[in-house]
Design an enzyme around this catalytic site. Structure first.
Site, PDB file in Angstrom:
ATOM      1  N   LYS A 116       0.810  -1.219   0.000  1.00 45.29           N
ATOM      2  CA  LYS A 116       0.000   0.000   0.000  1.00 45.29           C
ATOM      3  C   LYS A 116       0.846   1.274   0.000  1.00 45.29           C
ATOM      4  O   LYS A 116       0.448   2.280  -0.587  1.00 45.29           O
ATOM      5  CB  LYS A 116      -0.940   0.004   1.213  1.00 45.29           C
ATOM      6  CG  LYS A 116      -2.052  -1.035   1.142  1.00 45.29           C
ATOM      7  CD  LYS A 116      -2.990  -0.876   2.341  1.00 45.29           C
ATOM      8  CE  LYS A 116      -3.774  -2.143   2.645  1.00 45.29           C
ATOM      9  NZ  LYS A 116      -4.813  -2.465   1.681  1.00 45.29           N
ATOM     10  N   ARG A 296      -6.641  -7.537  -9.960  1.00 44.38           N
ATOM     11  CA  ARG A 296      -7.308  -8.809 -10.290  1.00 44.38           C
ATOM     12  C   ARG A 296      -8.772  -8.521 -10.534  1.00 44.38           C
ATOM     13  O   ARG A 296      -9.230  -7.398 -10.384  1.00 44.38           O
ATOM     14  CB  ARG A 296      -7.191  -9.760  -9.093  1.00 44.38           C
ATOM     15  CG  ARG A 296      -7.722  -9.108  -7.826  1.00 44.38           C
ATOM     16  CD  ARG A 296      -7.843 -10.064  -6.677  1.00 44.38           C
ATOM     17  NE  ARG A 296      -7.870  -9.388  -5.406  1.00 44.38           N
ATOM     18  CZ  ARG A 296      -8.931  -8.850  -4.830  1.00 44.38           C
ATOM     19  NH1 ARG A 296     -10.095  -8.873  -5.450  1.00 44.38           N
ATOM     20  NH2 ARG A 296      -8.845  -8.269  -3.655  1.00 44.38           N
TER      21      ARG A 296
HETATM   22  P1  ADP Z   1     -12.744  -7.681  -2.495  1.00 44.65           P
HETATM   23  O1  ADP Z   1     -12.907  -6.228  -2.577  1.00 44.65           O
HETATM   24  O2  ADP Z   1     -12.743  -8.358  -3.827  1.00 44.65           O
HETATM   25  O3  ADP Z   1     -13.607  -8.339  -1.486  1.00 44.65           O
HETATM   26  P2  ADP Z   1     -10.628  -8.383  -0.707  1.00 44.65           P
HETATM   27  O4  ADP Z   1      -9.226  -7.872  -0.697  1.00 44.65           O
HETATM   28  O5  ADP Z   1     -11.448  -8.089   0.474  1.00 44.65           O
HETATM   29  O6  ADP Z   1     -11.274  -7.807  -2.018  1.00 44.65           O
HETATM   30  O7  ADP Z   1     -10.585  -9.953  -0.907  1.00 44.65           O
HETATM   31  C1  ADP Z   1     -11.035 -10.660  -2.026  1.00 44.65           C
HETATM   32  C2  ADP Z   1     -10.723 -12.105  -1.837  1.00 44.65           C
HETATM   33  O8  ADP Z   1      -9.331 -12.263  -1.797  1.00 44.65           O
HETATM   34  C3  ADP Z   1     -11.261 -12.664  -0.549  1.00 44.65           C
HETATM   35  O9  ADP Z   1     -12.535 -13.228  -0.684  1.00 44.65           O
HETATM   36  C4  ADP Z   1     -10.227 -13.698  -0.215  1.00 44.65           C
HETATM   37  O10 ADP Z   1     -10.501 -14.910  -0.888  1.00 44.65           O
HETATM   38  C5  ADP Z   1      -8.970 -13.147  -0.781  1.00 44.65           C
HETATM   39  N1  ADP Z   1      -8.174 -12.430   0.213  1.00 44.65           N
HETATM   40  C6  ADP Z   1      -7.781 -11.150   0.174  1.00 44.65           C
HETATM   41  N2  ADP Z   1      -7.029 -10.837   1.222  1.00 44.65           N
HETATM   42  C7  ADP Z   1      -6.926 -11.927   1.968  1.00 44.65           C
HETATM   43  C8  ADP Z   1      -6.280 -12.232   3.192  1.00 44.65           C
HETATM   44  N3  ADP Z   1      -5.605 -11.340   3.865  1.00 44.65           N
HETATM   45  N4  ADP Z   1      -6.387 -13.467   3.687  1.00 44.65           N
HETATM   46  C9  ADP Z   1      -7.100 -14.396   3.020  1.00 44.65           C
HETATM   47  N5  ADP Z   1      -7.720 -14.170   1.862  1.00 44.65           N
HETATM   48  C10 ADP Z   1      -7.650 -12.953   1.330  1.00 44.65           C
HETATM   49  P1  ADP Z   2      -7.846  -3.999   2.415  1.00 44.82           P
HETATM   50  O1  ADP Z   2      -6.582  -4.220   1.672  1.00 44.82           O
HETATM   51  O2  ADP Z   2      -7.907  -4.778   3.658  1.00 44.82           O
HETATM   52  O3  ADP Z   2      -9.029  -4.101   1.513  1.00 44.82           O
HETATM   53  P2  ADP Z   2      -8.256  -1.117   2.329  1.00 44.82           P
HETATM   54  O4  ADP Z   2      -7.149  -0.137   2.391  1.00 44.82           O
HETATM   55  O5  ADP Z   2      -8.886  -1.330   0.994  1.00 44.82           O
HETATM   56  O6  ADP Z   2      -7.728  -2.484   2.920  1.00 44.82           O
HETATM   57  O7  ADP Z   2      -9.356  -0.707   3.392  1.00 44.82           O
HETATM   58  C1  ADP Z   2     -10.421  -1.541   3.714  1.00 44.82           C
HETATM   59  C2  ADP Z   2     -11.599  -0.734   4.261  1.00 44.82           C
HETATM   60  O8  ADP Z   2     -11.226   0.039   5.412  1.00 44.82           O
HETATM   61  C3  ADP Z   2     -12.153   0.301   3.307  1.00 44.82           C
HETATM   62  O9  ADP Z   2     -13.087  -0.252   2.413  1.00 44.82           O
HETATM   63  C4  ADP Z   2     -12.768   1.316   4.252  1.00 44.82           C
HETATM   64  O10 ADP Z   2     -14.007   0.864   4.724  1.00 44.82           O
HETATM   65  C5  ADP Z   2     -11.843   1.318   5.424  1.00 44.82           C
HETATM   66  N1  ADP Z   2     -10.827   2.367   5.300  1.00 44.82           N
HETATM   67  C6  ADP Z   2      -9.623   2.236   4.716  1.00 44.82           C
HETATM   68  N2  ADP Z   2      -8.931   3.385   4.763  1.00 44.82           N
HETATM   69  C7  ADP Z   2      -9.703   4.273   5.416  1.00 44.82           C
HETATM   70  C8  ADP Z   2      -9.520   5.641   5.821  1.00 44.82           C
HETATM   71  N3  ADP Z   2      -8.423   6.301   5.563  1.00 44.82           N
HETATM   72  N4  ADP Z   2     -10.523   6.239   6.481  1.00 44.82           N
HETATM   73  C9  ADP Z   2     -11.655   5.561   6.760  1.00 44.82           C
HETATM   74  N5  ADP Z   2     -11.868   4.288   6.435  1.00 44.82           N
HETATM   75  C10 ADP Z   2     -10.910   3.635   5.763  1.00 44.82           C
END
Ligand code: ADP
Ligand code: ADP
Ligand code: MG
Length: 662
Positions: A116, A296
């Site tokens: 990130k 992806r």
């Molecule tokens: P999306 O926005 O598509 O839900 P996520 O990052 O939340 O994106 O995850 C999508 C899929 O990728 C999840 O359903 C899981 O299968 C896999 N995944 C992502 N991050 C993780 C993690 N930290 N541990 C296990 N599975 C993960």
């Molecule tokens: P991940 O890789 O686990 O998906 P993200 O950076 O996409 O992590 O953040 C996951 C969720 O956390 C976001 O969809 C949002 O709901 C919350 N979030 C992330 N960053 C912020 C922020 N700066 N302020 C408020 N909420 C946040």
């Protein structure tokens, strides 16, 4: 175009990829672990290769084994789905070295977006607004705390390698910082093997709005936005497209920023640029910031497909096969509105704890798009993501698409494992969500109401009692007829069932009046129930409902699903025998194998009186007490229904017991 591709994934996404590949004339190779030998994705693909043991590290994450499987089967390309190896640049390189095409971005593009902090740096250079915050190599706790104070509270600590909401902590002020940092680090180390973090300004009343992009390695287009603000523990629950309240100005600004992000890294294939939006004063083009890019296909891509009419997997295959982007930005238009709900095996009231179990009963509505990797009878195993299905609906307006989602959820039936179905259904009726006033905190703020099960309508226990007696369900007509036919031999047509539901024990007395017509009495309440097409008439009122008996449970589906446990039927028969019942009844439907009693015979407690074969097992029915057999009502070889009186008896001093053999 490729002739054959290997799908390095499982579950719904593997099935979804097979569907498009088949339509395009591309044959598919599935891979599977021991836990998935009988899985739907294996059945659907043209070929399947076993790749190892259930733990992902020993199968779906084994890059070398998967590449070998592709080479063995003559696949030319690998589609990684999402999760698992989809964002693993080393896997991409290994596949390419083996002469295979990776259906996705280059290893370099994945690396550029993988962490990130690095991604934020690239985006800053490309002129994309990023969330204000601090990211860098200095991971000293005091330095990070000072950076947080400079950003201004509250802040969010994030694992730079984060994903799936892991390694994230919200911190309100300086006192909580050290502890939260410690926790985020520990979680990140466990999940990603990398405990570096960044600190970001926590956006108040945030909305998660992401833009679907698609690139050919040079140029990119966007396919509009999705709103994914309905989240629990930073994970998406219901997604929609377009974002409610989106203006043309903001859409253009976000779309252009996302395309800039994709082109800055020479992106090829489907990707998502996630933005956090400060919606405290509505949607404004200067209030969105880049959060991260997912390199992806995303779980929630079906809503984009629904509003653009584009099959994203088709585009993935075509671009990976060397074709140019199938459309220019001007060709892509947005029409209508779509929602996706993620149906999970999980216990909402236990903090969304993942659940396991066998899907004894599973029915999906016809009117929705269903992306699933399981069938009735399949097991939700502890090894993988417990998602059961994605339910997607669309319509010309948000209101219509949302009503269709409510309807689709009401017509989804799952029994055998705990699910979030009721929670999803309640969420679709939540007023703020209904009018598009969403933010990422909505679910947490309303969790008490959302997690509460709706009270069952009064008829539910009555129908459940019929289910418990085996008088309802898919084969209602057949079962009902057999039951009452058999029972005509031993009047009266009455039996008692016990069930447990909603923390209560229910005893119901059922009288069969005719096949499909019953009287059910629970306590002092009594109802006349008859089966009608699509449901039941209860005291003359028609209700659309389905009743299913499965294993040791009975479920009633009528808008929501209500589930009842049935105490063990053998234990119940034994108990009943010890009581005042003048006979032995069949504890379950079965075939009489043998009878060891004759009228007039004196028997002692524990004597074997009959053997009933049921559920592929022989069950011995024994005398509950010392008594006199007064009637034998069955012959070996006879099929009997649950509750049928098999042997009648009186006590030793009761020579005038009722009943006689026919
Ligand atoms: P999306 O926005 O598509 O839900 P996520 O990052 O939340 O994106 O995850 C999508 C899929 O990728 C999840 O359903 C899981 O299968 C896999 N995944 C992502 N991050 C993780 C993690 N930290 N541990 C296990 N599975 C993960
Ligand atoms: P991940 O890789 O686990 O998906 P993200 O950076 O996409 O992590 O953040 C996951 C969720 O956390 C976001 O969809 C949002 O709901 C919350 N979030 C992330 N960053 C912020 C922020 N700066 N302020 C408020 N909420 C946040
Ligand atoms: Mg994310």
């Amino acid at each position: 175009m490729f002739e054959r591709i290997l799908i390095a994934n499982r579950g719904e996404i593997a099935c979804r990829i097979v569907r498009t590949a088949r339509r395009m004339g591309v044959s598919t190779v599935a891979v599977f672990s021991d836990a998935d030998a009988g899985a739907l994705h294996v059945e659907m693909a043209d070929e399947a290769v076993h790749i190892g043991a259930p733990p992902p590290a020993e199968s779906y994450l084994c890059a070398a084994r998967i590449i070998e499987a592709a080479l063995e089967t003559g696949a030319q390309a690998i589609h990684p789905g999402y999760g698992f190896l989809s964002e693993n640049p080393d896997f991409v390189e290994k596949a390419e070295q083996a002469g295979l095409t990776f259906i996705g971005p280059s290893a370099d593009a994945i690396r550029a977006m993988g962490l990130k902090d690095a991604a934020k740096r690239v985006m800053e250079q490309a002129g994309v607004p990023v969330v204000p915050g601090w990211h860098g190599d200095n991971q000293d706790p005091e330095h990070l705390a000072a950076a947080a104070a400079a950003i201004g509270w509250p802040v969010l600590i994030k694992a730079v390698a984060g994903g799936g909401g892991k390694g994230m902590r919200l911190v309100d002020g300086p006192d909580a910082f050290a502890g939260a940092l410690e926790g985020a680090r520990r979680e990140a180390r466990g999940a990603f093997g990398n405990d570096a973090v960044l600190v970001e300004k926590y956006i108040e009343k945030p909305r998660h709005i992401e833009v679907q992009i698609f690139g050919d390695g040079t140029r990119a287009v966007h396919l509009f936005e999705r709103d994914c603000s309905l989240q629990r523990r930073h994970q998406k629950v219901i997604e929609e497209a377009p974002a409610p309240g989106m203006t043309d100005e903001m859409r253009t600004a976000m779309g252009q920023a996302a395309v800039r992000a994709a082109e800055a890294i020479g992106y090829r294939g489907a990707g998502t640029v996630e933005f956090i939006v400060d919606a405290s004063e509505g949607l404004r083009p200067d209030r969105f910031w880049f959060m991260e890019m997912n390199t992806r296909l995303q779980v929630e891509h079906p809503v984009t497909e629904a509003v653009t009419g584009i099959d994203l997997v088709e585009w993935q295959l075509r671009v990976a096969a060397g074709e140019p982007l199938p459309a220019t930005q001007d060709d892509i238009s947005l029409s209508g509105h779509a929602f996706e709900a993620r149906l999970y095996a999980e216990d909402v009231s236990a903090g969304f704890l993942p659940a396991t179990g066998r899907l004894d009963h599973l029915v999906f509505p016809q009117e929705a798009r269903i992306d699933t990797g399981v069938r009735a009878g399949d097991e939700i195993s502890p090894w993988y993501d417990p998602m059961i299905a994605k339910i997607t609906t669309c319509g010309p307006t948000r209101d219509i698409a949302l009503s269709r989602l409510r309807r689709a959820l009401a017509h989804t039936e799952v029994a055998g494992t705990t699910t979030n179905l009721d929670f999803l259904a309640t969420l679709t009726r939540q007023p703020d969500f209904g009018c598009g006033d969403v933010d990422t905190g909505l679910i947490a703020r309303r969790i008490d109401t959302l997690a509460r099960l709706p009270a069952p309508p009064p008829f539910v226990p009555f129908l459940a009692a019929l289910g418990a007696a085996g008088l309802a369900g898919a084969s209602a007509a057949g079962q009902g007829a057999a039951w009452s036919e058999g029972f005509a031999l031993w009047q009266p047509l009455e039996r008692e069932v016990r069930l447990e539901g909603g923390g209560e024990e229910i005893t119901a007395r059922i009288t069969v009046i005719a096949p499909g017509r019953y009287r059910v009495k629970i306590g002092t309440a009594e109802s006349g129930i008859s089966t009608v097409p699509g449901g039941y008439a209860i005291d003359g009122c028609r209700v659309a409902a389905r009743v299913v008996r499965h294993g040791g449970r009975a479920s009633v589906f009528a808008g929501h699903g209500w589930h009842f446990d049935l105490p063990d039927p053998l234990a119940r028969a034994q108990e009943a025998g010890e009581g005042s019942e003048n006979g032995i009844r069949a504890p379950m439907p079965g075939l009489v194998q043998a009878v060891f009693a004759a009228p007039g015979q004196a028997v002692s407690a524990g004597d074997r009186l009959a053997v009933l074969e049921a559920m592929k097992m022989a069950h011995e029915l024994v005398a509950p007490r010392d008594c006199m057999v007064t009637g034998v009502f069955v012959r070996p070889g006879q099929q009997v229904e649950a509750g049928a009186l098999l042997i009648g008896f009186g006590t030793d001093d009761d020579e005038t017991g009722s009943g006689a053999a026919e």
